[in-house]
Structures are given as C-alpha cells and as structure tokens.
Design a protein around this motif. Structure first.
Motif, PDB file in Angstrom:
ATOM      1  N   UNK A   1      12.869   1.355  -0.490  1.00 24.19           N
ATOM      2  CA  UNK A   1      13.709   0.357  -1.151  1.00 24.19           C
ATOM      3  C   UNK A   1      14.922  -0.069  -0.318  1.00 24.19           C
ATOM      4  N   UNK A   2      15.367   0.783   0.600  1.00 26.05           N
ATOM      5  CA  UNK A   2      16.559   0.454   1.393  1.00 26.05           C
ATOM      6  C   UNK A   2      16.306  -0.749   2.297  1.00 26.05           C
TER       7      UNK A   2
ATOM      8  N   UNK B   1      10.843   6.083   9.610  1.00 28.86           N
ATOM      9  CA  UNK B   1      11.524   6.929   8.637  1.00 28.86           C
ATOM     10  C   UNK B   1      10.595   7.332   7.495  1.00 28.86           C
ATOM     11  N   UNK B   2       9.779   6.401   7.021  1.00 29.72           N
ATOM     12  CA  UNK B   2       8.800   6.738   5.986  1.00 29.72           C
ATOM     13  C   UNK B   2       7.778   7.732   6.513  1.00 29.72           C
ATOM     14  N   UNK B   3       7.339   7.526   7.740  1.00 33.64           N
ATOM     15  CA  UNK B   3       6.367   8.444   8.339  1.00 33.64           C
ATOM     16  C   UNK B   3       6.960   9.844   8.500  1.00 33.64           C
ATOM     17  N   UNK B   4       8.215   9.921   8.912  1.00 30.20           N
ATOM     18  CA  UNK B   4       8.867  11.216   9.094  1.00 30.20           C
ATOM     19  C   UNK B   4       8.998  11.950   7.762  1.00 30.20           C
TER      20      UNK B   4
ATOM     21  N   UNK C   1      -1.662   9.462   3.326  1.00 29.23           N
ATOM     22  CA  UNK C   1      -1.974   8.040   3.129  1.00 29.23           C
ATOM     23  C   UNK C   1      -0.748   7.168   3.396  1.00 29.23           C
ATOM     24  N   UNK C   2       0.432   7.666   3.068  1.00 30.82           N
ATOM     25  CA  UNK C   2       1.667   6.930   3.379  1.00 30.82           C
ATOM     26  C   UNK C   2       1.803   6.789   4.897  1.00 30.82           C
ATOM     27  N   UNK C   3       1.549   7.865   5.609  1.00 31.16           N
ATOM     28  CA  UNK C   3       1.638   7.822   7.079  1.00 31.16           C
ATOM     29  C   UNK C   3       0.622   6.833   7.636  1.00 31.16           C
TER      30      UNK C   3
ATOM     31  N   UNK D   1       0.843  -1.201   0.000  1.00 31.90           N
ATOM     32  CA  UNK D   1       0.000   0.000   0.000  1.00 31.90           C
ATOM     33  C   UNK D   1       0.877   1.250   0.000  1.00 31.90           C
ATOM     34  N   UNK D   2       1.922   1.244   0.824  1.00 32.20           N
ATOM     35  CA  UNK D   2       2.845   2.392   0.869  1.00 32.20           C
ATOM     36  C   UNK D   2       3.481   2.587  -0.509  1.00 32.20           C
ATOM     37  N   UNK D   3       3.924   1.501  -1.127  1.00 34.24           N
ATOM     38  CA  UNK D   3       4.546   1.601  -2.454  1.00 34.24           C
ATOM     39  C   UNK D   3       3.561   2.180  -3.469  1.00 34.24           C
ATOM     40  N   UNK D   4       2.307   1.766  -3.386  1.00 27.66           N
ATOM     41  CA  UNK D   4       1.303   2.284  -4.312  1.00 27.66           C
ATOM     42  C   UNK D   4       1.041   3.769  -4.075  1.00 27.66           C
ATOM     43  N   UNK D   5       0.979   4.175  -2.804  1.00 28.97           N
ATOM     44  CA  UNK D   5       0.754   5.599  -2.495  1.00 28.97           C
ATOM     45  C   UNK D   5       1.931   6.454  -2.979  1.00 28.97           C
ATOM     46  N   UNK D   6       3.146   5.940  -2.828  1.00 31.66           N
ATOM     47  CA  UNK D   6       4.321   6.665  -3.314  1.00 31.66           C
ATOM     48  C   UNK D   6       4.286   6.744  -4.843  1.00 31.66           C
TER      49      UNK D   6
END
Length: 158
Positions: A126-127, A91-94, A79-81, A46-51
């Motif tokens: 991706x990291x 880190x993604x949330x920040x 939506x990513x958060x 879901x995060x990948x799709x939102x990005x």
C-alpha cells in the motif's frame, strides 16, 4: 610417425551470431522493460490477492500454526515472490522471503509472528513508491523479529 589433424567445426550459434539482422542488446532490454511495465499492474493485483489469501488463513485457537497451515503460509509467501520478483518489488520479495523462512519447518509456528509479517506485506504493497525510509524501517523490524524467533544457524567450522 603420424600427425593428428583436427578440423574444427563451426557451431550453429556462431554462424547465427555472425549473420546481419536482429536487434542490439540495448534495444532488446528497452523492449523487455516496456513489456514488463505493461504487466506490472496485473502483477500487483496478483500480489494483492496472494497477500489476501495469506490474511484469510484462520488463526489457530492455541496460537500455534502447524503442518498444513505452515505449508499454506509457505506456498502463499512463495507466490508473492513469484509475482513480485520480475517487477523490482524487492521489499515485498524480502518480506515474503522472511515469511518463507518462518514457515519452512524451522519450528517457528507462532501465529502472532506470521500475522505481523502478513500485515507488513499489506503495508508494503500500500505504501507509495517514494516512501523509501518507511519501507526500510519495516524490513529492519521484520528482520529483527526473524532474528529473535528463528533458531541460530550453525556456522561451519572455519
């Protein structure tokens, strides 16, 4: 002279807590962690799709994102958060929160700054998990960009 007598009623919750059965807090937390772990893969998708949705926003001709475009960036980063938050992907949330800050009507609408944040989100996703130093460096650089681009917040008189 009269005396007031108070009769204290026992709450339903205290009655339920005193009854035997149920599970301990430790067992409940362990089960919750296991349930979350089972859903983490789906959350990452879901995060990948939102990005990807954020990256698909067309760059404005003049390099300035306005109104609806900024709202779309804000909704996408929020939506990513929402998707990353329960899974300790801080880190993604920040980074997504920083993108929200840029798009929330602060007057910053430079597409280049927004595009850098979107690319950083892709990179953070991706990291590998053990790339802690790289993640910290990305977040530090994004913070530096935000500090330069966002207007200073008025400090309350103290």
């Amino acid at each position: 002279m009269s005396v007031v007598t108070r009769i204290q009623r026992r709450s339903r919750l205290s009655t339920l807590v005193d009854q035997p059965g149920g599970i301990s807090a430790g067992v409940g937390l362990a089960r919750a962690r296991a349930n979350l772990q089972a859903m983490e893969g789906e959350a990452r998708e879901i995060v990948a799709q939102r990005i990807a949705d954020l990256a698909a926003i067309p760059a404005p001709q003049d390099g300035v994102l306005t109104g609806e475009g900024l709202e779309e960036v804000y909704r996408g980063s929020a939506a990513v958060i929402d998707a990353a938050g329960p899974f300790a992907l801080e880190d993604l949330c920040t980074a997504a929160a920083g993108l929200c800050d840029l798009a929330d009507g602060s007057g910053v609408s430079d597409w280049r700054v927004i595009a850098v944040h979107i690319q950083a989100l892709r990179l953070l996703l991706a990291l590998p998990e053990d790339a802690v130093a790289e993640r910290e460096q990305i977040l530090l650089n994004l913070e530096d960009v935000r500090r330069r681009k966002l207007p200073p917040v008025d400090q309350p008189a103290g």
